[in-house]
Design a protein around this motif. Structure first.
Motif, PDB file in Angstrom:
ATOM      1  N   LEU A 147       0.852  -1.176   0.000  1.00 48.53           N
ATOM      2  CA  LEU A 147       0.000   0.000   0.000  1.00 48.53           C
ATOM      3  C   LEU A 147       0.897   1.238   0.000  1.00 48.53           C
ATOM      4  CD1 LEU A 147      -2.869   1.164   0.243  1.00 48.53           C
ATOM      5  CD2 LEU A 147      -2.654   0.958   2.725  1.00 48.53           C
ATOM      6  N   ASN A 148       0.831   2.009  -1.077  1.00 47.97           N
ATOM      7  CA  ASN A 148       1.630   3.224  -1.169  1.00 47.97           C
ATOM      8  C   ASN A 148       0.950   4.216  -2.103  1.00 47.97           C
ATOM      9  OD1 ASN A 148       2.441   2.615  -3.903  1.00 47.97           O
ATOM     10  ND2 ASN A 148       3.981   1.224  -3.072  1.00 47.97           N
ATOM     11  N   ASN A 149       1.546   5.374  -2.234  1.00 45.31           N
ATOM     12  CA  ASN A 149       0.964   6.436  -3.038  1.00 45.31           C
ATOM     13  C   ASN A 149       0.793   6.028  -4.504  1.00 45.31           C
ATOM     14  OD1 ASN A 149       0.058   9.275  -2.895  1.00 45.31           O
ATOM     15  ND2 ASN A 149       1.642   9.560  -4.430  1.00 45.31           N
ATOM     16  N   ASN A 150       1.806   5.397  -5.078  1.00 45.58           N
ATOM     17  CA  ASN A 150       1.717   4.974  -6.485  1.00 45.58           C
ATOM     18  C   ASN A 150       0.587   3.970  -6.697  1.00 45.58           C
ATOM     19  OD1 ASN A 150       3.856   6.611  -7.237  1.00 45.58           O
ATOM     20  ND2 ASN A 150       5.369   4.997  -6.948  1.00 45.58           N
ATOM     21  N   PHE A 151       0.451   3.032  -5.773  1.00 45.79           N
ATOM     22  CA  PHE A 151      -0.627   2.039  -5.835  1.00 45.79           C
ATOM     23  C   PHE A 151      -1.989   2.743  -5.839  1.00 45.79           C
ATOM     24  CE2 PHE A 151      -3.767  -0.535  -3.578  1.00 45.79           C
ATOM     25  CZ  PHE A 151      -3.734  -1.728  -4.294  1.00 45.79           C
ATOM     26  N   LEU A 152      -2.160   3.715  -4.935  1.00 45.01           N
ATOM     27  CA  LEU A 152      -3.438   4.435  -4.849  1.00 45.01           C
ATOM     28  C   LEU A 152      -3.707   5.249  -6.110  1.00 45.01           C
ATOM     29  CD1 LEU A 152      -3.389   5.622  -1.137  1.00 45.01           C
ATOM     30  CD2 LEU A 152      -4.746   3.770  -2.136  1.00 45.01           C
ATOM     31  N   GLU A 153      -2.678   5.890  -6.638  1.00 46.13           N
ATOM     32  CA  GLU A 153      -2.875   6.675  -7.860  1.00 46.13           C
ATOM     33  C   GLU A 153      -3.348   5.795  -9.014  1.00 46.13           C
ATOM     34  OE1 GLU A 153      -0.054  10.575  -7.601  1.00 46.13           O
ATOM     35  OE2 GLU A 153       0.898   8.758  -8.380  1.00 46.13           O
ATOM     36  N   LYS A 154      -2.763   4.627  -9.147  1.00 49.69           N
ATOM     37  CA  LYS A 154      -3.150   3.719 -10.235  1.00 49.69           C
ATOM     38  C   LYS A 154      -4.559   3.180 -10.024  1.00 49.69           C
ATOM     39  CE  LYS A 154       1.528   2.360 -11.357  1.00 49.69           C
ATOM     40  NZ  LYS A 154       2.597   1.421 -11.078  1.00 49.69           N
ATOM     41  N   ARG A 155      -4.849   2.724  -8.809  1.00 52.33           N
ATOM     42  CA  ARG A 155      -6.154   2.119  -8.531  1.00 52.33           C
ATOM     43  C   ARG A 155      -7.296   3.133  -8.545  1.00 52.33           C
ATOM     44  NH1 ARG A 155      -6.870  -2.825  -5.858  1.00 52.33           N
ATOM     45  NH2 ARG A 155      -5.441  -4.301  -6.822  1.00 52.33           N
ATOM     46  N   LEU A 156      -7.035   4.340  -8.045  1.00 51.23           N
ATOM     47  CA  LEU A 156      -8.094   5.343  -7.907  1.00 51.23           C
ATOM     48  C   LEU A 156      -8.108   6.351  -9.058  1.00 51.23           C
ATOM     49  CD1 LEU A 156      -7.756   6.054  -4.069  1.00 51.23           C
ATOM     50  CD2 LEU A 156      -9.329   4.464  -5.230  1.00 51.23           C
ATOM     51  N   LYS A 157      -7.102   6.270  -9.927  1.00 55.32           N
ATOM     52  CA  LYS A 157      -6.987   7.179 -11.076  1.00 55.32           C
ATOM     53  C   LYS A 157      -6.951   8.640 -10.610  1.00 55.32           C
ATOM     54  CE  LYS A 157      -7.994   3.884 -14.320  1.00 55.32           C
ATOM     55  NZ  LYS A 157      -7.197   2.790 -13.844  1.00 55.32           N
ATOM     56  N   ILE A 158      -6.033   8.911  -9.678  1.00 54.30           N
ATOM     57  CA  ILE A 158      -5.869  10.252  -9.117  1.00 54.30           C
ATOM     58  C   ILE A 158      -4.391  10.625  -9.120  1.00 54.30           C
ATOM     59  CG2 ILE A 158      -7.918  10.127  -7.610  1.00 54.30           C
ATOM     60  CD1 ILE A 158      -5.972   9.524  -5.250  1.00 54.30           C
ATOM     61  N   THR A 159      -4.128  11.899  -8.889  1.00 52.29           N
ATOM     62  CA  THR A 159      -2.783  12.368  -8.570  1.00 52.29           C
ATOM     63  C   THR A 159      -2.816  12.719  -7.099  1.00 52.29           C
ATOM     64  OG1 THR A 159      -2.446  13.248 -10.788  1.00 52.29           O
ATOM     65  CG2 THR A 159      -1.031  14.125  -9.038  1.00 52.29           C
ATOM     66  N   SER A 160      -1.895  12.166  -6.339  1.00 54.44           N
ATOM     67  CA  SER A 160      -1.919  12.376  -4.888  1.00 54.44           C
ATOM     68  C   SER A 160      -0.505  12.479  -4.338  1.00 54.44           C
ATOM     69  CB  SER A 160      -2.668  11.231  -4.199  1.00 54.44           C
ATOM     70  OG  SER A 160      -2.032   9.996  -4.435  1.00 54.44           O
ATOM     71  N   THR A 161      -0.430  12.885  -3.099  1.00 57.18           N
ATOM     72  CA  THR A 161       0.848  12.937  -2.409  1.00 57.18           C
ATOM     73  C   THR A 161       0.641  12.527  -0.967  1.00 57.18           C
ATOM     74  OG1 THR A 161       2.852  14.240  -2.076  1.00 57.18           O
ATOM     75  CG2 THR A 161       0.754  15.380  -1.737  1.00 57.18           C
ATOM     76  N   MET A 162       1.653  11.937  -0.391  1.00 53.14           N
ATOM     77  CA  MET A 162       1.558  11.362   0.948  1.00 53.14           C
ATOM     78  C   MET A 162       2.499  12.096   1.891  1.00 53.14           C
ATOM     79  SD  MET A 162       2.255   7.368   1.921  1.00 53.14           S
ATOM     80  CE  MET A 162       3.995   7.356   1.577  1.00 53.14           C
ATOM     81  N   ARG A 163       2.012  12.348   3.124  1.00 52.60           N
ATOM     82  CA  ARG A 163       2.835  12.952   4.164  1.00 52.60           C
ATOM     83  C   ARG A 163       2.561  12.226   5.475  1.00 52.60           C
ATOM     84  NH1 ARG A 163       4.052  15.084   0.002  1.00 52.60           N
ATOM     85  NH2 ARG A 163       4.710  17.226  -0.369  1.00 52.60           N
ATOM     86  N   LYS A 164       3.564  12.173   6.336  1.00 52.03           N
ATOM     87  CA  LYS A 164       3.353  11.601   7.667  1.00 52.03           C
ATOM     88  C   LYS A 164       2.474  12.541   8.484  1.00 52.03           C
ATOM     89  CE  LYS A 164       7.207   8.519   8.219  1.00 52.03           C
ATOM     90  NZ  LYS A 164       8.117   7.960   9.194  1.00 52.03           N
ATOM     91  N   LEU A 165       1.732  11.955   9.411  1.00 48.23           N
ATOM     92  CA  LEU A 165       0.836  12.729  10.265  1.00 48.23           C
ATOM     93  C   LEU A 165       1.573  13.838  11.004  1.00 48.23           C
ATOM     94  CD1 LEU A 165      -1.900  13.275  11.616  1.00 48.23           C
ATOM     95  CD2 LEU A 165      -1.398  11.400  13.197  1.00 48.23           C
ATOM     96  N   ASN A 166       2.773  13.547  11.513  1.00 45.11           N
ATOM     97  CA  ASN A 166       3.494  14.580  12.267  1.00 45.11           C
ATOM     98  C   ASN A 166       3.874  15.769  11.382  1.00 45.11           C
ATOM     99  OD1 ASN A 166       5.550  13.112  10.937  1.00 45.11           O
ATOM    100  ND2 ASN A 166       7.025  13.553  12.545  1.00 45.11           N
ATOM    101  N   VAL A 167       4.112  15.557  10.095  1.00 45.70           N
ATOM    102  CA  VAL A 167       4.411  16.659   9.172  1.00 45.70           C
ATOM    103  C   VAL A 167       3.167  17.537   9.005  1.00 45.70           C
ATOM    104  CG1 VAL A 167       4.966  17.235   6.765  1.00 45.70           C
ATOM    105  CG2 VAL A 167       6.251  15.446   7.966  1.00 45.70           C
ATOM    106  N   ILE A 168       2.010  16.907   8.855  1.00 47.08           N
ATOM    107  CA  ILE A 168       0.766  17.669   8.694  1.00 47.08           C
ATOM    108  C   ILE A 168       0.476  18.468   9.960  1.00 47.08           C
ATOM    109  CG2 ILE A 168      -1.722  17.519   8.245  1.00 47.08           C
ATOM    110  CD1 ILE A 168       0.214  16.875   5.836  1.00 47.08           C
TER     111      ILE A 168
END
Length: 176
Positions: A147-168
């Protein structure tokens, strides 16, 4: 309006690298953005804008492409959206806080596709949907995860970016 711009795909070197975030801040200020701040080298920008989300994202993208040569997607979020994302975190203190990641997108996410991905077995990795982002709990080493950002982009057909909770949480605290 004060927003956070997340850059998608910043690399330490190569064609999508940002040599110095301080230079990026300077370039964005020179192009009309105000109160520009950056946080860590992975592409987190705080700034003031009167433009719409899509106009802000497109302007930042074009400036970075023209001035630095990096072709990066830009995802825009407000302080209120970050606050909601932090508050809705579905993982309680039974989970390793350092392994909680938030996935942001500007795109519409199809609920049926998200539900299908949520039901996928990830061997301890967990995906949950919130109103402002997707949440991933990734307990294993990065090179082993499915499970990672690239996997989600392919499956959901989106452009996304991932950050750790502490960064947010840190970015939220930096906003006025």
């Amino acid at each position: 309006m004060q927003v956070t711009a997340f850059l998608r795909g910043v690399m330490p070197s190569g064609k999508n690298s940002i040599p110095k975030m301080s230079y990026l801040s300077e370039v964005l200020r020179d192009c009309g953005f105000e109160n520009v701040q950056t946080y860590i080298q992975s592409g987190n920008i705080l700034l003031d804008t009167d433009l719409s989300f899509s106009e802000t994202a497109q302007k930042i993208h074009n400036i970075i492409l023209e001035k630095i040569g990096a072709d990066l997607a830009v995802i825009i979020k407000t302080k209120a959206q970050l606050r909601i994302a932090v508050q809705e975190n579905p993982f309680d203190n039974k989970y390793d806080y350092s392994r909680i990641h938030l996935v942001f997108t500007n795109d519409f996410t199809d609920k049926d596709k998200i539900t299908a991905v949520e039901k996928t077995q990830f061997f301890g990795e967990i995906l949950r949907k919130g109103s402002e982002c997707l949440y991933m709990y990734l307990p294993r080493d990065a090179e082993k995860k499915k499970l990672n950002n690239n996997f989600l982009e392919k499956r959901l057909k989106i452009t996304s970016t991932m950050r750790k909770l502490n960064v947010i949480e840190h970015l939220y605290g930096m906003l006025d």
